[in-house]
Design an enzyme around this catalytic site. Structure first.
Site, short mmCIF file in Angstrom:
data_model
loop_
_atom_site.label_atom_id
_atom_site.label_comp_id
_atom_site.label_asym_id
_atom_site.label_seq_id
_atom_site.Cartn_x
_atom_site.Cartn_y
_atom_site.Cartn_z
N LEU A 65 0.82 -1.21 0.00
CA LEU A 65 0.00 0.00 0.00
C LEU A 65 0.86 1.26 0.00
O LEU A 65 2.04 1.22 0.34
CB LEU A 65 -0.94 -0.03 1.21
CG LEU A 65 -1.87 -1.26 1.25
CD1 LEU A 65 -2.45 -1.45 2.64
CD2 LEU A 65 -2.97 -1.12 0.21
N PRO A 66 0.26 2.41 -0.37
CA PRO A 66 1.08 3.61 -0.58
C PRO A 66 1.69 4.23 0.68
O PRO A 66 2.82 4.73 0.63
CB PRO A 66 0.08 4.60 -1.22
CG PRO A 66 -1.00 3.76 -1.79
CD PRO A 66 -1.11 2.58 -0.87
N THR A 94 6.10 0.39 2.18
CA THR A 94 7.14 1.18 2.83
C THR A 94 6.46 2.30 3.58
O THR A 94 5.87 3.20 2.97
CB THR A 94 8.14 1.75 1.81
OG1 THR A 94 8.82 0.67 1.16
CG2 THR A 94 9.16 2.65 2.48
N LYS A 169 14.75 -0.45 5.56
CA LYS A 169 14.39 0.08 4.24
C LYS A 169 14.70 1.57 4.12
O LYS A 169 15.31 2.01 3.15
CB LYS A 169 12.90 -0.18 3.97
CG LYS A 169 12.35 0.50 2.71
CD LYS A 169 12.97 -0.04 1.43
CE LYS A 169 12.46 0.71 0.20
NZ LYS A 169 11.09 0.35 -0.17
N LYS A 244 9.57 10.08 -1.14
CA LYS A 244 8.78 9.56 -0.02
C LYS A 244 9.68 8.87 1.01
O LYS A 244 9.56 9.13 2.22
CB LYS A 244 7.74 8.57 -0.54
CG LYS A 244 7.05 7.76 0.55
CD LYS A 244 6.30 6.57 -0.03
CE LYS A 244 5.87 5.60 1.06
NZ LYS A 244 5.21 4.40 0.53
#
Length: 296
Positions: A65-66, A94, A169, A244
């Protein structure tokens, strides 16, 4: 064969769900995009009318998902109240570390095992099943998740407790963003000084300046292996996604009182790049922005 619900069939999730189906799993897929659902069906997945429908009867749930707010909503609205007791939950989005840990705590309170398993590798790796997964969660949850993740990737690495996958990450991508900028700057400088890009690549790729951004993802067209640079910086890992991740890294740095001046500069440069027409470009396309603006 495992029955798997897969929620989130975007640029990354679509290829990941297809690889699970290819590996012989029974995949019930859901996305708000009808086009994405059609593509998943064409690649061997069953489609569901909602996230709640997808998770019914599933042995495992994978989400891609975003952002953190979407993860919270999907697990609160669709997963926790509709998945069978004992279902394994794998969030490959992420997102920020705090949200990952909060959702994992909620899952544990409801009797679910959960891992956060963000990925590295981009769209081509998602489609080719060669992603790297950085996994946070208990040892038991990790071992349950490993065979599912291995069907989608080349490397599955346990980073520690819940949230540590997300921590790995964002640290990795802060390093990647900064080294890509440095790689782009050096190619621009080499050209300005009269060095042929291929000659500089041949030297630096075998010298102390070698990096993944140089040898595996060279930002100069026609130099090194084929990369998005050879396609006018299309595809690959889009610059807004790098931005992001850099924002998430800077939020984590502020929360932990950690000085990250290179990370902060990388975030600022990608903000300018995305804001000046780079929103559809691969993140290596920042080489063109740097050539125009000199990093100002």
């Amino acid at each position: 064969m495992t029955t798997i619900a897969f929620i989130g069939l975007g640029n990354m999730g679509g290829g990941m769900a297809a690889n699970l189906a290819k590996a012989g799993h029974d995949v019930a897929a859901f996305d708000i995009s009808e086009e994405a659902l059609g593509a998943a069906k064409a690649k061997g997945c069953r489609t569901a009318a909602s996230g709640a429908e997808a998770v019914k009867g599933a042995e495992a749930v994978v989400t891609m998902l975003p952002a953190g707010k979407h993860v919270r909503a999907v697990y609160t609205d669709d997963v926790f109240d509709h998945a069978e007791p004992g279902t394994l939950l794998l969030d490959c989005s992420t997102i920020d570390v705090d949200t990952a840990r909060s959702v994992a705590d909620q899952a544990a309170a409801k009797g679910f095992a959960m891992v956060d398993a963000p990925v590295s590798g981009g769209i081509l790796a998602a489609e080719g099943g060669t992603l790297t997964f950085m996994v946070g969660g208990t040892d038991e949850a990790f071992e349950r998740a490993r065979p599912i993740l291995e069907a989608m990737g080349k490397a599955v690495i346990h980073a520690g407790d819940a949230g540590n996958g997300q921590a790995a990450k964002i640290c990795n991508n802060m390093l990647l963003g900064a080294t890509m900028i440095a790689t782009c700057e050096t190619f621009n400088l080499a050209e300005a000084l009269g060095l042929d890009p291929q000659v500089f690549y041949d030297i630096s790729s075998q010298a102390s300046g070698q990096s993944w951004s140089m040898t595996s993802y060279c930002p100069v067209p026609g130099v090194g292996p084929e990369t998005p640079a050879d396609k006018d910086y299309a595809g690959g890992f889009q610059a807004p996604l790098m931005l992001k991740d850099l924002k998430l890294a800077m939020e984590a740095a502020e929360a932990s009182d950690t000085r990250t001046p290179m990370g902060a500069k990388a975030r600022a440069l990608y903000e300018h790049f995305v804001g000046e027409g780079g929103e559809r470009k691969d993140f290596s396309g920042i080489i063109q922005f740097l050539a125009r603006h000199g990093g100002e």
